[in-house]
Design a protein around this motif. Structure first.
Motif, PDB file in Angstrom:
ATOM      1  N   LEU A 106     -27.252  65.526  27.109  1.00 52.76           N
ATOM      2  CA  LEU A 106     -28.697  65.694  26.961  1.00 52.76           C
ATOM      3  C   LEU A 106     -29.092  67.160  27.049  1.00 52.76           C
ATOM      4  CD1 LEU A 106     -30.045  62.699  29.102  1.00 52.76           C
ATOM      5  CD2 LEU A 106     -30.066  62.920  26.604  1.00 52.76           C
ATOM      6  N   GLU A 107     -28.428  67.890  27.934  1.00 51.57           N
ATOM      7  CA  GLU A 107     -28.713  69.317  28.058  1.00 51.57           C
ATOM      8  C   GLU A 107     -28.373  70.046  26.759  1.00 51.57           C
ATOM      9  OE1 GLU A 107     -26.546  70.611  31.436  1.00 51.57           O
ATOM     10  OE2 GLU A 107     -27.992  69.837  32.897  1.00 51.57           O
ATOM     11  N   GLU A 108     -27.247  69.655  26.152  1.00 52.47           N
ATOM     12  CA  GLU A 108     -26.864  70.264  24.875  1.00 52.47           C
ATOM     13  C   GLU A 108     -27.879  69.915  23.785  1.00 52.47           C
ATOM     14  OE1 GLU A 108     -24.523  72.375  24.260  1.00 52.47           O
ATOM     15  OE2 GLU A 108     -23.644  72.337  26.274  1.00 52.47           O
ATOM     16  N   ASP A 109     -28.293  68.649  23.770  1.00 51.02           N
ATOM     17  CA  ASP A 109     -29.243  68.207  22.748  1.00 51.02           C
ATOM     18  C   ASP A 109     -30.590  68.913  22.890  1.00 51.02           C
ATOM     19  OD1 ASP A 109     -27.293  66.529  21.839  1.00 51.02           O
ATOM     20  OD2 ASP A 109     -28.096  64.731  22.829  1.00 51.02           O
ATOM     21  N   LEU A 110     -30.980  69.147  24.150  1.00 54.21           N
ATOM     22  CA  LEU A 110     -32.274  69.791  24.405  1.00 54.21           C
ATOM     23  C   LEU A 110     -32.167  71.308  24.422  1.00 54.21           C
ATOM     24  CD1 LEU A 110     -33.581  67.387  27.194  1.00 54.21           C
ATOM     25  CD2 LEU A 110     -34.360  67.509  24.831  1.00 54.21           C
ATOM     26  N   LYS A 111     -30.924  71.812  24.171  1.00 56.75           N
ATOM     27  CA  LYS A 111     -30.681  73.261  24.119  1.00 56.75           C
ATOM     28  C   LYS A 111     -31.103  73.956  25.415  1.00 56.75           C
ATOM     29  CE  LYS A 111     -30.987  73.664  19.097  1.00 56.75           C
ATOM     30  NZ  LYS A 111     -30.839  72.219  18.854  1.00 56.75           N
ATOM     31  N   PHE A 112     -30.618  73.406  26.531  1.00 61.91           N
ATOM     32  CA  PHE A 112     -30.865  74.038  27.833  1.00 61.91           C
ATOM     33  C   PHE A 112     -30.218  75.412  27.848  1.00 61.91           C
ATOM     34  CE2 PHE A 112     -32.041  70.842  31.334  1.00 61.91           C
ATOM     35  CZ  PHE A 112     -32.959  70.228  30.491  1.00 61.91           C
ATOM     36  N   THR A 113     -30.873  76.345  28.507  1.00 61.79           N
ATOM     37  CA  THR A 113     -30.293  77.675  28.659  1.00 61.79           C
ATOM     38  C   THR A 113     -29.226  77.638  29.749  1.00 61.79           C
ATOM     39  OG1 THR A 113     -31.889  78.361  30.341  1.00 61.79           O
ATOM     40  CG2 THR A 113     -32.495  78.697  28.017  1.00 61.79           C
ATOM     41  N   ARG A 114     -28.425  78.671  29.830  1.00 59.31           N
ATOM     42  CA  ARG A 114     -27.386  78.767  30.855  1.00 59.31           C
ATOM     43  C   ARG A 114     -27.995  78.717  32.252  1.00 59.31           C
ATOM     44  NH1 ARG A 114     -22.135  80.555  31.188  1.00 59.31           N
ATOM     45  NH2 ARG A 114     -21.513  81.456  33.196  1.00 59.31           N
ATOM     46  N   ALA A 115     -29.128  79.382  32.431  1.00 62.54           N
ATOM     47  CA  ALA A 115     -29.790  79.401  33.737  1.00 62.54           C
ATOM     48  C   ALA A 115     -30.250  78.011  34.138  1.00 62.54           C
ATOM     49  CB  ALA A 115     -30.978  80.360  33.697  1.00 62.54           C
ATOM     50  N   GLN A 116     -30.742  77.244  33.183  1.00 64.97           N
ATOM     51  CA  GLN A 116     -31.189  75.883  33.473  1.00 64.97           C
ATOM     52  C   GLN A 116     -30.018  74.985  33.870  1.00 64.97           C
ATOM     53  OE1 GLN A 116     -33.267  75.363  29.674  1.00 64.97           O
ATOM     54  NE2 GLN A 116     -35.134  74.876  30.820  1.00 64.97           N
ATOM     55  N   LYS A 117     -28.888  75.164  33.196  1.00 61.39           N
ATOM     56  CA  LYS A 117     -27.720  74.341  33.490  1.00 61.39           C
ATOM     57  C   LYS A 117     -27.146  74.634  34.876  1.00 61.39           C
ATOM     58  CE  LYS A 117     -26.279  73.874  28.644  1.00 61.39           C
ATOM     59  NZ  LYS A 117     -25.211  74.162  27.661  1.00 61.39           N
ATOM     60  N   GLU A 118     -27.224  75.884  35.307  1.00 61.28           N
ATOM     61  CA  GLU A 118     -26.628  76.278  36.580  1.00 61.28           C
ATOM     62  C   GLU A 118     -27.639  76.306  37.722  1.00 61.28           C
ATOM     63  OE1 GLU A 118     -24.794  80.019  35.918  1.00 61.28           O
ATOM     64  OE2 GLU A 118     -23.168  79.184  34.679  1.00 61.28           O
ATOM     65  N   ARG A 119     -28.807  75.773  37.471  1.00 59.74           N
ATOM     66  CA  ARG A 119     -29.884  75.872  38.452  1.00 59.74           C
ATOM     67  C   ARG A 119     -29.525  75.252  39.805  1.00 59.74           C
ATOM     68  NH1 ARG A 119     -35.910  73.147  37.791  1.00 59.74           N
ATOM     69  NH2 ARG A 119     -36.755  73.876  39.797  1.00 59.74           N
ATOM     70  N   PHE A 120     -28.785  74.149  39.792  1.00 50.93           N
ATOM     71  CA  PHE A 120     -28.491  73.437  41.030  1.00 50.93           C
ATOM     72  C   PHE A 120     -27.046  73.608  41.495  1.00 50.93           C
ATOM     73  CE2 PHE A 120     -31.887  70.935  38.888  1.00 50.93           C
ATOM     74  CZ  PHE A 120     -32.910  71.275  39.765  1.00 50.93           C
TER      75      PHE A 120
END
Length: 290
Positions: A106-120
């Motif tokens: 879902l993150e890939e589909d929504l084009k999450f940024t690197r910062a968003q992916k590593e937020r937690f």
């Protein structure tokens, strides 16, 4: 013939007297203070020990056999429990991996940024407690991590069991931690913690004050139809940088209606024990891109 009987009688009496004297002498010899045993005593003890060994060793084997059978049953039952726990862990692990993979997609589909992916992706740095300030007005403690270790004001500090507080001041080698037990809704500098329940993520409220008398936290602004209930584990929601998501705050011990009946308040028993600290953890969150 009469003389013969007298002679035999005298011999018999003589033998009895000799035996009696030897018996008395033997008793006196054995009862006296000695460093070693006499050979009759040694012989007797060795004989008794040999017999006891013959009798008791098989009995010991039999008793040990029954004990081993009992232990085997306990081991079998414990093995069964471990198998069940392993099966549950395997199922939960598979479920977690599935959710994690689905989330990544879902993150890939929504084009999450690197910062968003590593937020937690939090990291934890161990800190030794140097001192504790027991002043009711200024509840703080000092740890041995400072600016040189990358510690910054606003970072959360936790124990193994739950949230302890936030970094309020930082020097080169030490930092001051303001405890959550110092939270006061009337204090403009006291920031509340947006929180939810691990048991039901529909729950929302603000943990904003601590009651010294009951040693509990107060969670307010809970909607009337909120499913929060006694026994729920309350965790930080993570809508601010100061309190990252998922830090355990405590357990709900009571839920009651507010004065006007439009909202509810919950009494929370803190998970952390605010005494006898030795080691704590500073929570490091990923740096936001500048």
């Amino acid at each position: 013939m009469l003389k013969l009987f007298k002679l035999l009688g005298n011999k018999r009496l003589f033998v009895i007297l000799i035996a009696l004297v030897m018996f008395i002498a033997l008793m006196g010899f054995t009862l006296g203070p000695r460093a070693t045993l006499s050979w009759p005593e040694k012989f007797l003890r060795d004989t008794v020990g040999f017999v006891q060994n013959i009798i008791y060793k098989p009995a010991g084997y039999v008793a040990g056999l029954f004990k081993d059978i009992g232990n085997m049953r306990e081991i079998y039952e414990e093995n069964q429990r471990l198998k069940i726990a392993l099966a549950q862990y395997t199922r939960e692990k598979a479920k977690y991996n599935f959710i994690e993979e689905h989330n990544k997609q879902l993150e890939e589909d929504l084009k999450f940024t690197r910062a968003q992916k590593e937020r937690f992706n939090y990291t934890y740095h161990i800190a030794q407690v140097i001192s504790v300030n027991a002043d009711p007005v200024n509840k703080t403690l000092v740890i041995d991590l400072g600016e040189r270790d990358g510690v910054k004001v606003g970072q959360s500090v936790i124990s193994i069991k739950g949230m302890v507080g936030v970094i309020s001041h930082v020097s080169n080698f030490t930092s001051t931690v303001k405890l959550i037990t110092a939270m006061d809704a009337k204090d403009p500098n006291s920031n509340g913690i947006a929180a939810t329940s691990m048991n039901n993520h529909k729950t929302f409220g603000i943990v904003e004050s601590y009651d010294e008398a009951t040693q509990t936290l107060l969670m307010t602004q809970i909607k009337q139809d909120d499913p929060i209930k006694r026994g729920d584990t309350i965790v930080s929601l993570g809508d601010t940088d100061k309190y990252p998501r998922g830090l355990i705050i405590g357990e709900v011990v009571n839920v009651q209606e507010s004065k006007f009946g439009k909202t509810k308040t919950a009494t929370i028993k803190p998970a952390a024990e605010f005494q006898d600290w030795k080691q704590l953890f500073v929570v490091f969150t990923p740096e936001a891109p500048k």
